[in-house]
Design an enzyme around this catalytic site. Structure first.
Site, PDB file in Angstrom:
ATOM      1  N   ALA A  53      -7.659  21.200  38.638  1.00  0.00           N
ATOM      2  CA  ALA A  53      -7.607  20.734  40.025  1.00  0.00           C
ATOM      3  C   ALA A  53      -7.006  19.332  40.169  1.00  0.00           C
ATOM      4  O   ALA A  53      -6.242  19.066  41.099  1.00  0.00           O
ATOM      5  CB  ALA A  53      -9.014  20.777  40.614  1.00  0.00           C
ATOM      6  N   GLY A  54      -7.343  18.445  39.254  1.00  0.00           N
ATOM      7  CA  GLY A  54      -6.820  17.080  39.323  1.00  0.00           C
ATOM      8  C   GLY A  54      -5.327  17.037  39.014  1.00  0.00           C
ATOM      9  O   GLY A  54      -4.550  16.376  39.705  1.00  0.00           O
ATOM     10  N   ARG A  87      -1.555  27.608  45.167  1.00  0.00           N
ATOM     11  CA  ARG A  87      -2.884  28.090  44.752  1.00  0.00           C
ATOM     12  C   ARG A  87      -3.864  27.797  45.893  1.00  0.00           C
ATOM     13  O   ARG A  87      -3.864  26.699  46.427  1.00  0.00           O
ATOM     14  CB  ARG A  87      -3.343  27.423  43.444  1.00  0.00           C
ATOM     15  N   CYS A 142     -14.642  26.001  30.762  1.00  0.00           N
ATOM     16  CA  CYS A 142     -13.226  25.868  31.099  1.00  0.00           C
ATOM     17  C   CYS A 142     -12.653  24.557  30.544  1.00  0.00           C
ATOM     18  O   CYS A 142     -13.044  24.125  29.446  1.00  0.00           O
ATOM     19  CB  CYS A 142     -13.022  25.980  32.605  1.00  0.00           C
ATOM     20  N   ASP A 177     -13.316  22.512  41.366  1.00  0.00           N
ATOM     21  CA  ASP A 177     -12.075  22.779  42.101  1.00  0.00           C
ATOM     22  C   ASP A 177     -12.244  22.420  43.559  1.00  0.00           C
ATOM     23  O   ASP A 177     -11.301  22.036  44.237  1.00  0.00           O
ATOM     24  CB  ASP A 177     -11.645  24.231  41.949  1.00  0.00           C
ATOM     25  N   LYS A 193     -14.412  27.182  37.980  1.00  0.00           N
ATOM     26  CA  LYS A 193     -13.947  28.329  37.197  1.00  0.00           C
ATOM     27  C   LYS A 193     -14.981  29.447  37.133  1.00  0.00           C
ATOM     28  O   LYS A 193     -16.160  29.188  36.929  1.00  0.00           O
ATOM     29  CB  LYS A 193     -13.602  27.837  35.776  1.00  0.00           C
ATOM     30  N   LYS A 220     -11.852  16.006  45.763  1.00  0.00           N
ATOM     31  CA  LYS A 220     -12.137  17.436  45.551  1.00  0.00           C
ATOM     32  C   LYS A 220     -13.167  17.965  46.547  1.00  0.00           C
ATOM     33  O   LYS A 220     -13.624  19.103  46.445  1.00  0.00           O
ATOM     34  CB  LYS A 220     -12.586  17.668  44.117  1.00  0.00           C
TER      35      LYS A 220
END
Ligand code: RI2
Length: 307
Positions: free
Chosen positions: A19-20, A60, A124, A193, A204, A229
């Site tokens: 995500a980052g 995404r 993850c 995320d 995840k 986030k």
């Protein structure tokens, strides 16, 4: 446009992932685009920036870091073309710099919660979670890690390589072994995320079973997440969309073709309710999930009308 298209494709195919990292890649693409854009008027500039923003955001659907990065980078209040260009370039540059600083702060703040001798489980491959683990190790704490494989794309292998490079003793386990090993673990640290206004975590697929197992075993469940986030849209009731990825990530297409009664589900993320989360480790401090709304209001600074 070339870099925007390249970045969009890399994000979509997950050559750039996390995500980052996708947020930073989007900000970099916008910066490059604004620098090179040849237009005559402010209207044209705004129009083109809008198109490019849409291309990047649509790659995404789940990680809110992506639309947040695009929004922070592209908003401007300038009434002239060159000032608008300069503002967008500056915003994107600042976003990238702040994203790096946020990771550093999360590492420092989170490491204070790690004790010498801790066994940590992670899932993850999260830069934010790894920032805490590696910082604690660098501070001289003797720690060990259980890293899940993270099917179907096996991002756990990236985590193993990262931890191994630091010399941190790490054990790889398959996702279904999470509950079995939870009794040996002191705390769980995962990334994010997206975090909804009600404190729920989207991360995840499989994260929620780590949370459930940690809850059952009375182990700490910590979420490492930069403030970008958090999802402003969830305040007005918009749900976070869970990305459904190709069946081919789970089963060979040739095999699936021979099984006419079989279908495959491959969601990339799941929801962990706030009640399973002990703390959010953010760049503005350690917060209970109930403070998610405040983070959105105070640190993203967006009014409802803007969403
Ligand atoms: P950082 C990843 O998503 C994982 O779900 C990970 O926990 C999360 O992003 C956050 O990662 P994917 O892109 O930003 O692998 O902490 O689907 O690196």
């Amino acid at each position: 446009m070339k870099k925007v298209q390249e970045s969009a494709e890399k994000i979509q195919t997950m050559q750039i992932r996390g995500a980052g990292r996708i947020a930073k890649a989007a900000a970099e693409a916008i910066k490059d685009y604004a620098e090179r854009l040849e237009v005559e008027s402010l209207e044209e500039f705004n129009e083109k920036i809008k198109t490019v923003s849409q291309i990047l955001i649509s790659t995404r659907p789940t990680a809110v870091s992506l639309p947040n990065a695009v929004k922070v980078s592209t908003r401007h209040s300038s009434e002239s073309l060159e000032k608008a260009r300069a503002e967008v370039i500056e915003n994107a540059t600042l976003f990238i710099k702040n994203a790096d600083l946020a990771l550093e702060r999360i590492g420092k703040i989170g490491a204070r919660r790690i004790r010498d001798g801790d066994i940590i489980m992670t899932h993850c491959n999260s830069n934010a979670a790894l920032a805490i683990i590696t910082k604690a190790f660098e501070e001289g704490k003797s720690i060990k890690v259980f890293a899940t494989e993270s099917r179907p794309r096996k991002q756990g292998l990236l985590t193993l390589k990262h931890l191994n490079a630091f010399g941190i003793p790490t054990t790889l386990i398959v996702d279904s072994a999470v509950r079995n090993y939870m009794k040996e673990v002191d705390r769980v640290i995962v990334g994010a995320d997206a975090i909804a206004a009600n404190g729920a975590l989207v991360n995840k697929i499989g994260t929620s079973q780590l949370a459930l197992a940690a809850y059952e075993a009375r182990k700490n469940f910590m979420v490492a997440a930069e403030t970008y986030k958090f999802s402003p849209n969830t305040i007005i009731g918009n749900p976070i969309e869970i990305e459904e990825r190709a069946a081919s990530e789970v089963i060979e297409p040739e095999l699936l073709e021979k099984l006419p009664y079989v279908s495959v589900k491959n969601p990339a993320f799941d929801f962990t309710p706030a009640e399973y989360i002990d703390m959010l480790i953010t760049d503005v401090g350690i917060l209970p999930p109930a403070m998610a709304y405040t983070v959105i209001k105070e640190y993203l600074g967006w009014e409802l009308g803007e969403i």
